[in-house]
Design a protein around this motif. Sequence first.
Motif, PDB file in Angstrom:
ATOM      1  N   HIS A  42       0.844  -1.199   0.000  1.00  0.00           N
ATOM      2  CA  HIS A  42       0.000   0.000   0.000  1.00  0.00           C
ATOM      3  C   HIS A  42       0.876   1.245   0.000  1.00  0.00           C
ATOM      4  CE1 HIS A  42       1.089   0.569   4.231  1.00  0.00           C
ATOM      5  NE2 HIS A  42       0.819  -0.716   4.413  1.00  0.00           N
ATOM      6  N   ALA A  43       0.248   2.399  -0.181  1.00  0.00           N
ATOM      7  CA  ALA A  43       0.987   3.670  -0.170  1.00  0.00           C
ATOM      8  C   ALA A  43       1.678   3.859   1.172  1.00  0.00           C
ATOM      9  CB  ALA A  43       0.032   4.829  -0.430  1.00  0.00           C
ATOM     10  N   TRP A 137       9.606   3.792  -4.984  1.00  0.00           N
ATOM     11  CA  TRP A 137       8.270   3.504  -4.479  1.00  0.00           C
ATOM     12  C   TRP A 137       7.541   4.782  -4.068  1.00  0.00           C
ATOM     13  CZ3 TRP A 137       5.130  -0.113  -5.441  1.00  0.00           C
ATOM     14  CH2 TRP A 137       3.973  -0.280  -4.677  1.00  0.00           C
ATOM     15  N   HIS A 140       6.320   6.176  -7.229  1.00  0.00           N
ATOM     16  CA  HIS A 140       5.179   5.363  -7.655  1.00  0.00           C
ATOM     17  C   HIS A 140       3.911   5.798  -6.929  1.00  0.00           C
ATOM     18  CE1 HIS A 140       2.435   1.947  -6.910  1.00  0.00           C
ATOM     19  NE2 HIS A 140       2.759   1.530  -8.119  1.00  0.00           N
ATOM     20  N   ASP A 141       3.983   5.926  -5.597  1.00  0.00           N
ATOM     21  CA  ASP A 141       2.818   6.311  -4.792  1.00  0.00           C
ATOM     22  C   ASP A 141       2.301   7.685  -5.195  1.00  0.00           C
ATOM     23  OD1 ASP A 141       2.918   3.951  -3.422  1.00  0.00           O
ATOM     24  OD2 ASP A 141       3.806   4.778  -1.606  1.00  0.00           O
ATOM     25  N   MET A 145      -1.463   8.301  -6.874  1.00  0.00           N
ATOM     26  CA  MET A 145      -2.522   9.098  -6.245  1.00  0.00           C
ATOM     27  C   MET A 145      -2.836  10.368  -7.033  1.00  0.00           C
ATOM     28  SD  MET A 145      -1.924   8.612  -2.163  1.00  0.00           S
ATOM     29  CE  MET A 145      -0.148   8.564  -2.242  1.00  0.00           C
ATOM     30  N   MET A 194       0.467   9.534   1.803  1.00  0.00           N
ATOM     31  CA  MET A 194       1.784   8.918   1.655  1.00  0.00           C
ATOM     32  C   MET A 194       2.557   8.893   2.960  1.00  0.00           C
ATOM     33  SD  MET A 194       3.034  10.545  -1.983  1.00  0.00           S
ATOM     34  CE  MET A 194       4.684   9.835  -1.795  1.00  0.00           C
ATOM     35  N   GLY A 201      -6.907   6.856   2.901  1.00  0.00           N
ATOM     36  CA  GLY A 201      -6.640   6.051   1.718  1.00  0.00           C
ATOM     37  C   GLY A 201      -7.902   5.461   1.103  1.00  0.00           C
TER      38      GLY A 201
END
Length: 241
Positions: A42-43, A137, A140-141, A145, A194, A201
Amino acid sequence: MDPKIKSLPTMAFPQISGIAALGFAFLIVLGNVFLVPAGLPHAGAETGEVIAFFTTSKDIVGIASMLTPLAWVLATLFGAGAVSVLWQSDRDRGEAWSLVGFGGLILQNGAFAAVIAIRLALASTTAHDSTATTELWALHDALFMLNGTFLTLALIGLSISGLRAGLIRQWHGRLGLLAAALLFSSATLAPLIMDQAGPLGLLGLIGWLMWVVWVGTYGITLIRGGAVPIESQSHATSSKP
Protein backbone atom coordinates in the motif's frame (compact mmCIF):
# COMPACT_ATOMS: atom_id res chain seq x y z
CA MET A 1 -14.70 -3.14 -54.52
CA ASP A 2 -16.33 -6.56 -54.16
CA PRO A 3 -20.11 -5.97 -53.67
CA LYS A 4 -20.16 -8.79 -51.10
CA ILE A 5 -17.63 -6.93 -48.95
CA LYS A 6 -19.56 -3.70 -49.45
CA SER A 7 -22.75 -5.31 -48.16
CA LEU A 8 -21.20 -6.68 -44.95
CA PRO A 9 -22.75 -5.13 -41.81
CA THR A 10 -20.51 -2.71 -39.98
CA MET A 11 -20.58 -1.76 -36.34
CA ALA A 12 -21.01 1.92 -35.54
CA PHE A 13 -18.01 3.59 -33.93
CA PRO A 14 -19.90 4.49 -30.71
CA GLN A 15 -20.71 0.80 -30.27
CA ILE A 16 -17.07 -0.14 -30.82
CA SER A 17 -16.10 2.44 -28.20
CA GLY A 18 -18.71 1.01 -25.83
CA ILE A 19 -17.13 -2.43 -26.14
CA ALA A 20 -13.77 -0.77 -25.56
CA ALA A 21 -15.09 0.82 -22.35
CA LEU A 22 -16.22 -2.56 -21.02
CA GLY A 23 -12.89 -4.10 -22.01
CA PHE A 24 -11.00 -1.30 -20.27
CA ALA A 25 -13.03 -1.73 -17.07
CA PHE A 26 -12.48 -5.49 -17.18
CA LEU A 27 -8.72 -5.23 -17.69
CA ILE A 28 -8.08 -2.73 -14.87
CA VAL A 29 -10.08 -4.92 -12.48
CA LEU A 30 -8.28 -8.05 -13.70
CA GLY A 31 -4.90 -6.42 -13.13
CA ASN A 32 -5.82 -5.78 -9.51
CA VAL A 33 -7.15 -9.34 -9.15
CA PHE A 34 -3.58 -10.48 -9.86
CA LEU A 35 -1.76 -7.89 -7.76
CA VAL A 36 -3.83 -7.30 -4.62
CA PRO A 37 -4.05 -10.95 -3.43
CA ALA A 38 -0.33 -11.29 -4.14
CA GLY A 39 0.33 -8.53 -1.60
CA LEU A 40 0.94 -5.37 -3.63
CA PRO A 41 2.22 -2.90 -0.99
CA HIS A 42 0.00 0.00 0.00
CA ALA A 43 0.99 3.67 -0.17
CA GLY A 44 3.71 4.46 2.33
CA ALA A 45 4.69 0.81 2.84
CA GLU A 46 8.02 -0.01 4.46
CA THR A 47 10.98 -0.57 2.13
CA GLY A 48 11.39 -4.17 3.28
CA GLU A 49 7.80 -4.96 2.33
CA VAL A 50 8.27 -3.41 -1.12
CA ILE A 51 11.51 -5.32 -1.75
CA ALA A 52 9.93 -8.59 -0.59
CA PHE A 53 6.95 -8.20 -2.91
CA PHE A 54 8.89 -7.28 -6.05
CA THR A 55 11.45 -10.01 -5.37
CA THR A 56 8.93 -12.82 -4.89
CA SER A 57 6.15 -11.67 -7.24
CA LYS A 58 8.06 -10.71 -10.39
CA ASP A 59 5.96 -12.99 -12.60
CA ILE A 60 2.68 -11.61 -11.26
CA VAL A 61 3.85 -8.03 -11.78
CA GLY A 62 4.85 -8.95 -15.33
CA ILE A 63 1.49 -10.57 -16.14
CA ALA A 64 -0.47 -7.63 -14.72
CA SER A 65 1.71 -5.18 -16.66
CA MET A 66 1.07 -7.04 -19.92
CA LEU A 67 -2.60 -6.12 -19.64
CA THR A 68 -2.00 -2.37 -19.50
CA PRO A 69 -1.03 -1.46 -23.11
CA LEU A 70 -4.33 -2.86 -24.36
CA ALA A 71 -6.16 -1.11 -21.53
CA TRP A 72 -4.75 2.26 -22.63
CA VAL A 73 -5.77 1.62 -26.24
CA LEU A 74 -9.30 0.73 -25.11
CA ALA A 75 -9.53 3.81 -22.87
CA THR A 76 -8.61 6.01 -25.84
CA LEU A 77 -11.22 4.33 -28.07
CA PHE A 78 -13.84 4.79 -25.36
CA GLY A 79 -13.08 8.49 -25.00
CA ALA A 80 -13.06 9.08 -28.76
CA GLY A 81 -16.38 7.29 -29.15
CA ALA A 82 -18.00 9.29 -26.37
CA VAL A 83 -16.79 12.53 -27.97
CA SER A 84 -18.15 11.44 -31.36
CA VAL A 85 -21.61 11.17 -29.80
CA LEU A 86 -21.46 14.23 -27.54
CA TRP A 87 -19.50 16.78 -29.54
CA GLN A 88 -22.39 18.17 -31.60
CA SER A 89 -24.42 18.83 -28.45
CA ASP A 90 -21.39 20.42 -26.76
CA ARG A 91 -20.72 22.65 -29.75
CA ASP A 92 -24.34 23.77 -29.99
CA ARG A 93 -24.11 24.90 -26.37
CA GLY A 94 -20.77 26.61 -26.89
CA GLU A 95 -19.12 24.11 -24.52
CA ALA A 96 -16.43 21.45 -24.67
CA TRP A 97 -17.04 19.20 -21.65
CA SER A 98 -16.59 16.03 -23.70
CA LEU A 99 -13.12 17.21 -24.72
CA VAL A 100 -12.29 17.85 -21.07
CA GLY A 101 -13.24 14.24 -20.36
CA PHE A 102 -11.27 12.89 -23.31
CA GLY A 103 -8.24 14.91 -22.21
CA GLY A 104 -8.51 13.36 -18.76
CA LEU A 105 -8.49 9.86 -20.25
CA ILE A 106 -5.39 10.59 -22.31
CA LEU A 107 -3.58 12.11 -19.34
CA GLN A 108 -4.41 9.15 -17.10
CA ASN A 109 -2.96 6.86 -19.75
CA GLY A 110 0.32 8.76 -19.55
CA ALA A 111 0.39 8.90 -15.75
CA PHE A 112 -0.33 5.22 -15.37
CA ALA A 113 2.27 4.32 -17.98
CA ALA A 114 4.81 5.86 -15.59
CA VAL A 115 3.33 3.88 -12.67
CA ILE A 116 3.63 0.60 -14.58
CA ALA A 117 7.15 1.48 -15.74
CA ILE A 118 8.24 1.94 -12.11
CA ARG A 119 6.70 -1.40 -11.13
CA LEU A 120 8.51 -3.16 -13.97
CA ALA A 121 11.77 -1.45 -12.99
CA LEU A 122 11.39 -2.63 -9.39
CA ALA A 123 10.52 -6.17 -10.48
CA SER A 124 13.45 -6.31 -12.92
CA THR A 125 16.08 -5.21 -10.41
CA THR A 126 18.03 -8.25 -9.26
CA ALA A 127 19.95 -6.57 -6.44
CA HIS A 128 17.70 -4.15 -4.59
CA ASP A 129 19.29 -1.06 -3.13
CA SER A 130 17.13 0.06 -0.20
CA THR A 131 17.64 3.76 -0.92
CA ALA A 132 16.78 3.46 -4.62
CA THR A 133 13.78 1.25 -3.83
CA THR A 134 12.46 3.75 -1.29
CA GLU A 135 12.78 6.60 -3.78
CA LEU A 136 11.17 4.66 -6.64
CA TRP A 137 8.27 3.50 -4.48
CA ALA A 138 7.66 7.03 -3.20
CA LEU A 139 7.54 8.24 -6.81
CA HIS A 140 5.18 5.36 -7.66
CA ASP A 141 2.82 6.31 -4.79
CA ALA A 142 2.83 9.98 -5.76
CA LEU A 143 2.02 9.27 -9.41
CA PHE A 144 -0.61 6.70 -8.48
CA MET A 145 -2.52 9.10 -6.24
CA LEU A 146 -2.05 12.21 -8.37
CA ASN A 147 -3.51 10.23 -11.27
CA GLY A 148 -6.82 10.80 -9.49
CA THR A 149 -6.69 14.34 -10.90
CA PHE A 150 -6.89 13.02 -14.45
CA LEU A 151 -9.61 10.53 -13.59
CA THR A 152 -11.48 13.48 -12.11
CA LEU A 153 -11.26 15.35 -15.41
CA ALA A 154 -12.55 12.31 -17.31
CA LEU A 155 -15.44 11.80 -14.90
CA ILE A 156 -16.48 15.45 -14.74
CA GLY A 157 -16.15 16.14 -18.46
CA LEU A 158 -18.02 13.10 -19.75
CA SER A 159 -20.59 13.16 -16.93
CA ILE A 160 -21.56 16.81 -17.45
CA SER A 161 -21.55 16.47 -21.24
CA GLY A 162 -23.54 13.24 -21.09
CA LEU A 163 -26.12 14.71 -18.71
CA ARG A 164 -26.62 17.91 -20.67
CA ALA A 165 -26.96 16.00 -23.93
CA GLY A 166 -29.41 13.53 -22.42
CA LEU A 167 -27.13 10.58 -23.24
CA ILE A 168 -26.70 9.22 -19.70
CA ARG A 169 -29.13 8.94 -16.82
CA GLN A 170 -29.14 11.19 -13.76
CA TRP A 171 -27.89 8.50 -11.37
CA HIS A 172 -25.02 7.67 -13.72
CA GLY A 173 -23.95 11.30 -13.98
CA ARG A 174 -24.18 11.78 -10.21
CA LEU A 175 -22.12 8.63 -9.65
CA GLY A 176 -19.44 10.08 -11.91
CA LEU A 177 -19.41 13.43 -10.12
CA LEU A 178 -19.25 11.77 -6.69
CA ALA A 179 -16.38 9.53 -7.84
CA ALA A 180 -14.64 12.64 -9.18
CA ALA A 181 -14.97 14.38 -5.79
CA LEU A 182 -13.47 11.38 -3.96
CA LEU A 183 -10.59 10.93 -6.40
CA PHE A 184 -9.76 14.63 -6.44
CA SER A 185 -9.78 14.69 -2.63
CA SER A 186 -7.40 11.72 -2.60
CA ALA A 187 -5.07 13.45 -5.08
CA THR A 188 -5.15 16.68 -3.07
CA LEU A 189 -4.40 14.84 0.19
CA ALA A 190 -1.64 12.73 -1.40
CA PRO A 191 1.12 14.07 0.95
CA LEU A 192 -0.90 13.04 4.02
CA ILE A 193 -1.83 9.63 2.62
CA MET A 194 1.78 8.92 1.65
CA ASP A 195 3.04 9.99 5.07
CA GLN A 196 0.97 7.48 7.01
CA ALA A 197 -1.54 4.76 6.28
CA GLY A 198 -5.06 5.52 7.48
CA PRO A 199 -8.71 5.94 6.56
CA LEU A 200 -7.88 8.73 4.09
CA GLY A 201 -6.64 6.05 1.72
CA LEU A 202 -10.23 4.81 1.41
CA LEU A 203 -11.16 7.99 -0.48
CA GLY A 204 -9.18 6.91 -3.52
CA LEU A 205 -10.25 3.25 -3.25
CA ILE A 206 -13.97 4.02 -3.11
CA GLY A 207 -13.62 6.63 -5.86
CA TRP A 208 -11.77 4.11 -8.05
CA LEU A 209 -14.45 1.44 -7.58
CA MET A 210 -17.10 4.01 -8.56
CA TRP A 211 -14.96 4.94 -11.58
CA VAL A 212 -14.97 1.32 -12.79
CA VAL A 213 -18.77 1.09 -12.47
CA TRP A 214 -19.15 4.45 -14.23
CA VAL A 215 -16.94 3.37 -17.16
CA GLY A 216 -18.75 0.05 -17.53
CA THR A 217 -22.16 1.74 -17.48
CA TYR A 218 -21.02 4.29 -20.08
CA GLY A 219 -19.88 1.42 -22.25
CA ILE A 220 -23.28 -0.29 -22.03
CA THR A 221 -24.98 3.01 -22.96
CA LEU A 222 -22.83 3.35 -26.07
CA ILE A 223 -23.28 -0.30 -27.08
CA ARG A 224 -27.04 0.07 -26.89
CA GLY A 225 -26.78 2.70 -29.57
CA GLY A 226 -26.45 5.66 -27.28
CA ALA A 227 -27.25 8.86 -29.12
CA VAL A 228 -28.14 12.38 -28.11
CA PRO A 229 -31.94 12.71 -28.19
CA ILE A 230 -33.21 14.80 -31.12
CA GLU A 231 -35.19 17.05 -28.80
CA SER A 232 -32.00 17.78 -26.83
CA GLN A 233 -30.17 18.79 -30.00
CA SER A 234 -33.11 20.92 -31.15
CA HIS A 235 -33.25 22.69 -27.79
CA ALA A 236 -29.51 23.41 -27.87
CA THR A 237 -29.72 24.79 -31.39
CA SER A 238 -32.77 26.95 -30.69
CA SER A 239 -31.14 28.40 -27.58
CA LYS A 240 -28.24 29.83 -29.60
CA PRO A 241 -28.43 33.62 -30.15
